[in-house]
Design a protein around this motif. Structure first.
Motif, PDB file in Angstrom:
ATOM      1  N   UNK A 178     -23.642  15.923 -31.237  1.00  0.00           N
ATOM      2  CA  UNK A 178     -24.150  16.077 -32.619  1.00  0.00           C
ATOM      3  C   UNK A 178     -23.035  16.050 -33.667  1.00  0.00           C
ATOM      4  N   UNK A 179     -22.566  14.853 -33.986  1.00  0.00           N
ATOM      5  CA  UNK A 179     -21.553  14.657 -35.025  1.00  0.00           C
ATOM      6  C   UNK A 179     -22.220  13.911 -36.172  1.00  0.00           C
ATOM      7  N   UNK A 180     -22.135  14.458 -37.367  1.00  0.00           N
ATOM      8  CA  UNK A 180     -22.845  13.883 -38.507  1.00  0.00           C
ATOM      9  C   UNK A 180     -21.991  12.950 -39.346  1.00  0.00           C
ATOM     10  N   UNK A 181     -20.694  13.193 -39.406  1.00  0.00           N
ATOM     11  CA  UNK A 181     -19.882  12.488 -40.398  1.00  0.00           C
ATOM     12  C   UNK A 181     -18.439  12.364 -39.932  1.00  0.00           C
ATOM     13  N   UNK A 182     -17.765  11.383 -40.516  1.00  0.00           N
ATOM     14  CA  UNK A 182     -16.328  11.217 -40.353  1.00  0.00           C
ATOM     15  C   UNK A 182     -15.645  11.698 -41.624  1.00  0.00           C
ATOM     16  N   UNK A 183     -14.723  12.626 -41.473  1.00  0.00           N
ATOM     17  CA  UNK A 183     -13.888  13.034 -42.585  1.00  0.00           C
ATOM     18  C   UNK A 183     -12.663  12.139 -42.654  1.00  0.00           C
ATOM     19  N   UNK A 184     -12.555  11.375 -43.736  1.00  0.00           N
ATOM     20  CA  UNK A 184     -11.439  10.454 -43.943  1.00  0.00           C
ATOM     21  C   UNK A 184     -10.438  11.174 -44.837  1.00  0.00           C
ATOM     22  N   UNK A 185      -9.354  11.641 -44.257  1.00  0.00           N
ATOM     23  CA  UNK A 185      -8.468  12.524 -45.016  1.00  0.00           C
ATOM     24  C   UNK A 185      -7.930  11.864 -46.290  1.00  0.00           C
ATOM     25  N   UNK A 186      -7.545  10.612 -46.220  1.00  0.00           N
ATOM     26  CA  UNK A 186      -7.133   9.866 -47.413  1.00  0.00           C
ATOM     27  C   UNK A 186      -5.848  10.387 -48.057  1.00  0.00           C
ATOM     28  N   UNK A 187      -4.868  10.727 -47.217  1.00  0.00           N
ATOM     29  CA  UNK A 187      -3.506  10.928 -47.713  1.00  0.00           C
ATOM     30  C   UNK A 187      -2.876   9.536 -47.795  1.00  0.00           C
ATOM     31  N   UNK A 188      -3.223   8.805 -48.838  1.00  0.00           N
ATOM     32  CA  UNK A 188      -2.815   7.409 -48.909  1.00  0.00           C
ATOM     33  C   UNK A 188      -1.399   7.309 -49.467  1.00  0.00           C
ATOM     34  N   UNK A 189      -0.763   6.136 -49.222  1.00  0.00           N
ATOM     35  CA  UNK A 189       0.664   6.023 -49.520  1.00  0.00           C
ATOM     36  C   UNK A 189       1.051   4.558 -49.712  1.00  0.00           C
ATOM     37  N   UNK A 190       1.301   4.133 -50.952  1.00  0.00           N
ATOM     38  CA  UNK A 190       1.778   2.761 -51.147  1.00  0.00           C
ATOM     39  C   UNK A 190       3.128   2.577 -50.463  1.00  0.00           C
ATOM     40  N   UNK A 191       3.238   1.521 -49.674  1.00  0.00           N
ATOM     41  CA  UNK A 191       4.452   1.325 -48.880  1.00  0.00           C
ATOM     42  C   UNK A 191       5.580   0.679 -49.685  1.00  0.00           C
ATOM     43  N   UNK A 192       5.280   0.249 -50.912  1.00  0.00           N
ATOM     44  CA  UNK A 192       6.297  -0.308 -51.804  1.00  0.00           C
ATOM     45  C   UNK A 192       5.769  -0.183 -53.223  1.00  0.00           C
ATOM     46  N   UNK A 193       6.576  -0.617 -54.186  1.00  0.00           N
ATOM     47  CA  UNK A 193       6.108  -0.577 -55.574  1.00  0.00           C
ATOM     48  C   UNK A 193       5.488  -1.909 -55.991  1.00  0.00           C
ATOM     49  N   UNK A 194       5.039  -2.698 -55.033  1.00  0.00           N
ATOM     50  CA  UNK A 194       4.303  -3.923 -55.358  1.00  0.00           C
ATOM     51  C   UNK A 194       3.011  -3.555 -56.083  1.00  0.00           C
ATOM     52  N   UNK A 195       2.455  -4.466 -56.877  1.00  0.00           N
ATOM     53  CA  UNK A 195       1.206  -4.176 -57.576  1.00  0.00           C
ATOM     54  C   UNK A 195       0.117  -3.738 -56.601  1.00  0.00           C
ATOM     55  N   UNK A 196      -0.742  -2.849 -57.074  1.00  0.00           N
ATOM     56  CA  UNK A 196      -1.788  -2.299 -56.211  1.00  0.00           C
ATOM     57  C   UNK A 196      -2.668  -3.382 -55.623  1.00  0.00           C
ATOM     58  N   UNK A 197      -2.973  -4.397 -56.426  1.00  0.00           N
ATOM     59  CA  UNK A 197      -3.825  -5.471 -55.924  1.00  0.00           C
ATOM     60  C   UNK A 197      -3.183  -6.238 -54.782  1.00  0.00           C
ATOM     61  N   UNK A 198      -1.862  -6.417 -54.846  1.00  0.00           N
ATOM     62  CA  UNK A 198      -1.154  -7.105 -53.767  1.00  0.00           C
ATOM     63  C   UNK A 198      -1.220  -6.283 -52.482  1.00  0.00           C
ATOM     64  N   UNK A 199      -0.969  -4.973 -52.587  1.00  0.00           N
ATOM     65  CA  UNK A 199      -1.042  -4.106 -51.417  1.00  0.00           C
ATOM     66  C   UNK A 199      -2.461  -4.071 -50.845  1.00  0.00           C
ATOM     67  N   UNK A 200      -3.448  -3.972 -51.725  1.00  0.00           N
ATOM     68  CA  UNK A 200      -4.830  -3.897 -51.266  1.00  0.00           C
ATOM     69  C   UNK A 200      -5.259  -5.170 -50.549  1.00  0.00           C
ATOM     70  N   UNK A 201      -4.726  -6.319 -51.000  1.00  0.00           N
ATOM     71  CA  UNK A 201      -5.114  -7.582 -50.382  1.00  0.00           C
ATOM     72  C   UNK A 201      -4.739  -7.620 -48.901  1.00  0.00           C
ATOM     73  N   UNK A 202      -3.681  -6.908 -48.522  1.00  0.00           N
ATOM     74  CA  UNK A 202      -3.257  -6.875 -47.121  1.00  0.00           C
ATOM     75  C   UNK A 202      -4.075  -5.884 -46.299  1.00  0.00           C
ATOM     76  N   UNK A 203      -4.699  -4.915 -46.967  1.00  0.00           N
ATOM     77  CA  UNK A 203      -5.267  -3.765 -46.274  1.00  0.00           C
ATOM     78  C   UNK A 203      -6.787  -3.697 -46.314  1.00  0.00           C
ATOM     79  N   UNK A 204      -7.383  -4.291 -47.328  1.00  0.00           N
ATOM     80  CA  UNK A 204      -8.804  -4.051 -47.581  1.00  0.00           C
ATOM     81  C   UNK A 204      -9.708  -4.568 -46.466  1.00  0.00           C
TER      82      UNK A 204
END
Length: 385
Positions: A247-273
């Protein structure tokens, strides 16, 4: 008085009131303050919350007993979670003794301010975070029986004590090894007869003790590159729960997120999304709900300039939340602390340039950061599926 005269007097009164109001200070003219984050979230059938700590009254801490921090919680939160005070180290100083003094005070404050409380956690399955007595515990001639007794007693004691006052529990926290994706083994799981059997027992016990609560598996897996094995391990665990009827209802996604460089957010997201969406699609496809349980943005790879860094933190978090908010299974979003001054990242991930991290919704002087403004904007504008 003739009707025309009444109308004339009314117009004069209204004009006079407007003139008087215009001469007042702006603060006196205001009839309301901008809505807090949780107020905005309610319109989307969501809740915004935060971790908090216990402290003595007036202490300089991320605590409800610190008036400056308490004001942030009251402004923006409808849901709270204890940072450490419901973990085994805090509540179980010995195998036969419990101490709920600090958490009772935290829960009482939350209820007095009409905030819900999450339970974190009934089992943090990492040996380094076990209480000292458990690490060296003698499980005796019948280790499986003793391990089951210890775990069952803990879950029953906590859930029975708080009843429906806690509506959601992280039953198990971080049992998937982030490097290999395998289930962790500890002296407790080995005595039990295996990690999988122990986890199943924890959730079944929690369901019996808290039948109305949301039961959550909570973990640190991330959307950044390098976390593929961890995500795969979490999926295997969740698939196993479903196959075995756990009986497991949900996944807790901790979301301690961390940009791996100072590249624009959209560039980083394109690799990860794409792989991250595939992971979330698999989780929700199995019928699990989602929670963001521990949200912040590590900034140690970002520039020294504070204004630039805060903007990049907000931008990076924004592309992440665009993805997360697209899932109707997501209902709760909790910051892991509301103020940079008390963030755990100050000690765990300090910046090499010596500057204080800026990773939460409010800076060290309790002023809103661009991250908070971004979250407010997302709550107002991002469509829900």
């Amino acid at each position: 008085m003739p009707l025309d005269a009444v109308r004339l007097d009314r117009r004069r009164l209204l004009a006079g009131a407007a003139t008087a109001a215009a001469t007042l200070p702006l603060a006196a003219q205001a009839t309301s303050v901008p809505p807090g984050l949780n107020a905005l979230a309610r319109g989307r059938q969501m809740r915004i919350g935060s971790a908090l700590a216990w402290s003595r009254p007036g202490a300089d801490a991320g605590s409800f007993a610190n008036p400056a921090y308490a004001r942030l919680l009251e402004r923006d939160c409808g849901l709270l979670v204890p940072e450490n005070q419901l973990k085994w180290q805090a509540t179980r100083p010995a195998p036969d003794r419990f101490d709920f003094t600090q958490f009772d005070a935290m829960l009482g404050w939350a209820e007095a301010h009409r905030m819900a409380m999450r339970g974190h956690t009934l089992l943090w399955h990492k040996s380094e975070y076990f209480p000292r007595w458990l690490v060296g515990h003698d499980f005796g001639a019948t280790p499986a029986r003793e391990a089951e007794r210890l775990l069952t007693t803990h879950i029953d004691t906590v859930c029975t004590r708080y009843g429906t006052r806690i509506g959601s529990y992280d039953v198990v926290n971080e049992t998937v090894d982030e490097k290999t994706g395998a289930l962790r083994e500890t002296n407790l799981s080995r005595a039990f007869g295996g990690t999988e059997a122990m986890l199943d027992h924890a959730f079944h016990t929690a369901r019996a003790a808290a039948p109305k609560a949301q039961l959550v598996y909570n973990d640190y897996m991330s959307w950044e590159p390098g976390n593929e094995a961890h995500r795969a391990g979490v999926l295997r665990l969740l698939e196993g729960f479903r196959k075995r009827g756990v009986p497991v209802d949900a996944l807790g996604v901790q979301s301690h997120i961390e940009p791996v460089s100072d590249a624009p957010a959209g560039v980083l997201a394109a690799r990860q999304e794409k792989p991250w969406r595939a992971f979330l699609d698999a989780v929700t496809g199995m019928g699990y709900q989602l929670l963001i349980t521990e949200f912040d943005v590590a900034d140690q790879h970002l520039p020294s300039d504070l204004a630039v860094r805060q903007r990049q933190v907000a931008d990076y978090a924004g592309v992440y939340l665009d993805v997360m908010f697209a899932y109707p299974q997501l209902r709760d979003v909790l910051f892991w602390g509301m103020c940079d001054k008390y963030s755990w990242l100050n000690g765990f991930k300090p910046r090499k340039d010596g500057n204080k991290p800026s990773v939460t919704a409010y800076d060290g002087d309790f002023r809103p950061t661009p991250l908070r403004d971004m979250v407010a904007n997302k709550l107002r504008t991002v469509p829900r599926s």
